[in-house]
Design a protein around this motif. Structure first.
Motif, PDB file in Angstrom:
ATOM      1  N   MET A   1      46.925 -61.809 -58.740  1.00  9.43           N
ATOM      2  CA  MET A   1      46.729 -60.557 -58.302  1.00  9.43           C
ATOM      3  C   MET A   1      45.009 -60.114 -58.934  1.00  9.43           C
ATOM      4  N   ARG A   2      44.341 -59.749 -58.590  1.00  2.00           N
ATOM      5  CA  ARG A   2      43.358 -59.077 -58.526  1.00  2.00           C
ATOM      6  C   ARG A   2      43.179 -57.756 -58.343  1.00  2.00           C
ATOM      7  N   ALA A   3      42.436 -56.898 -58.848  1.00  2.00           N
ATOM      8  CA  ALA A   3      42.024 -55.486 -58.112  1.00  2.00           C
ATOM      9  C   ALA A   3      41.632 -55.063 -57.375  1.00  2.00           C
ATOM     10  N   ARG A   4      40.610 -56.410 -57.056  1.00  4.25           N
ATOM     11  CA  ARG A   4      40.073 -56.225 -55.550  1.00  4.25           C
ATOM     12  C   ARG A   4      40.957 -56.450 -54.266  1.00  4.25           C
ATOM     13  N   ASP A   5      41.734 -57.117 -54.945  1.00  3.80           N
ATOM     14  CA  ASP A   5      42.728 -57.970 -53.661  1.00  3.80           C
ATOM     15  C   ASP A   5      44.120 -56.820 -53.544  1.00  3.80           C
ATOM     16  N   LEU A   6      44.359 -55.963 -54.737  1.00 11.59           N
ATOM     17  CA  LEU A   6      45.460 -54.634 -54.272  1.00 11.59           C
ATOM     18  C   LEU A   6      44.586 -53.582 -53.532  1.00 11.59           C
ATOM     19  N   ALA A   7      43.469 -53.257 -54.189  1.00 10.04           N
ATOM     20  CA  ALA A   7      42.909 -52.095 -53.855  1.00 10.04           C
ATOM     21  C   ALA A   7      42.896 -51.801 -51.993  1.00 10.04           C
ATOM     22  N   VAL A   8      43.320 -49.896 -51.883  1.00  8.08           N
ATOM     23  CA  VAL A   8      43.743 -50.152 -50.331  1.00  8.08           C
ATOM     24  C   VAL A   8      42.631 -48.976 -50.001  1.00  8.08           C
ATOM     25  N   GLU A   9      42.422 -49.148 -48.437  1.00  8.63           N
ATOM     26  CA  GLU A   9      42.033 -47.729 -48.160  1.00  8.63           C
ATOM     27  C   GLU A   9      42.227 -46.579 -48.882  1.00  8.63           C
ATOM     28  N   TYR A  10      42.224 -45.143 -49.726  1.00  6.65           N
ATOM     29  CA  TYR A  10      42.433 -44.489 -49.775  1.00  6.65           C
ATOM     30  C   TYR A  10      41.973 -43.080 -49.431  1.00  6.65           C
TER      31      TYR A  10
END
Length: 158
Positions: free
Chosen positions: A1-10
């Motif tokens: 898992m990479r940060a770009r895949d874990l990032a969500v709108e916030y």
């Protein structure tokens, strides 16, 4: 898992956003904090909900917590009036550090280590470019825990 895949709108706010609106945003969405952006739209700080609560409490009560018991309920119910007319930037602590920022290709472990090192409930994910930093999203501690537990097969299916 990479940060770009874990990032969500916030939800984000700017340093010039209305503090009362920011408090409402935290309360309505039950957020642990807000990512504060500067005038260029780049991550400037994290405003934890606990810091927003601290702004509501009169300084004399923070210095002597026993005084909280003598404040009557009708007065205590109006604590949020302390935010009226204030900006988010005014609610940031004078010691507010730069927010933790993960690179898009950082691994989940790198994000977890960053979050743990700076004791932050969230980490911004942004990529740096010649024209500045571009926010891709945010990883919250609870979202990261969920992803790690799911990868380990430890998330219960309801």
């Amino acid at each position: 898992m990479r940060a770009r895949d874990l990032a969500v709108e916030y939800e984000t706010v700017s340093v010039d956003s209305d503090a009362l609106d920011a408090a409402r945003l935290m309360a309505e969405h039950k957020l642990p904090g807000l990512l504060v952006l500067d005038e260029r739209g780049e991550p400037k700080a994290i405003l934890p909900a606990s810091q927003m609560v601290k702004v509501l409490v009169p300084a004399y009560v923070i210095e002597d917590p026993t005084l909280a018991a003598v404040v009557d309920e009708p007065h205590a119910d109006r604590l949020c009036q302390a935010l009226a007319g204030r900006r988010v930037g005014e609610c940031l602590s004078g010691r507010t550090a730069k927010p933790p920022i993960a690179e898009p290709d950082d691994t989940a472990l790198e994000v977890a280590a960053l979050m743990a090192r700076v004791h932050s409930p969230l980490v911004a994910v942004a990529e740096r470019a010649k024209d500045g930093m571009h926010l891709l999203g945010v990883i919250t501690a609870s979202h990261l825990l969920h992803a790690l537990l799911a990868a380990a097969g430890e998330v219960r299916q309801d």
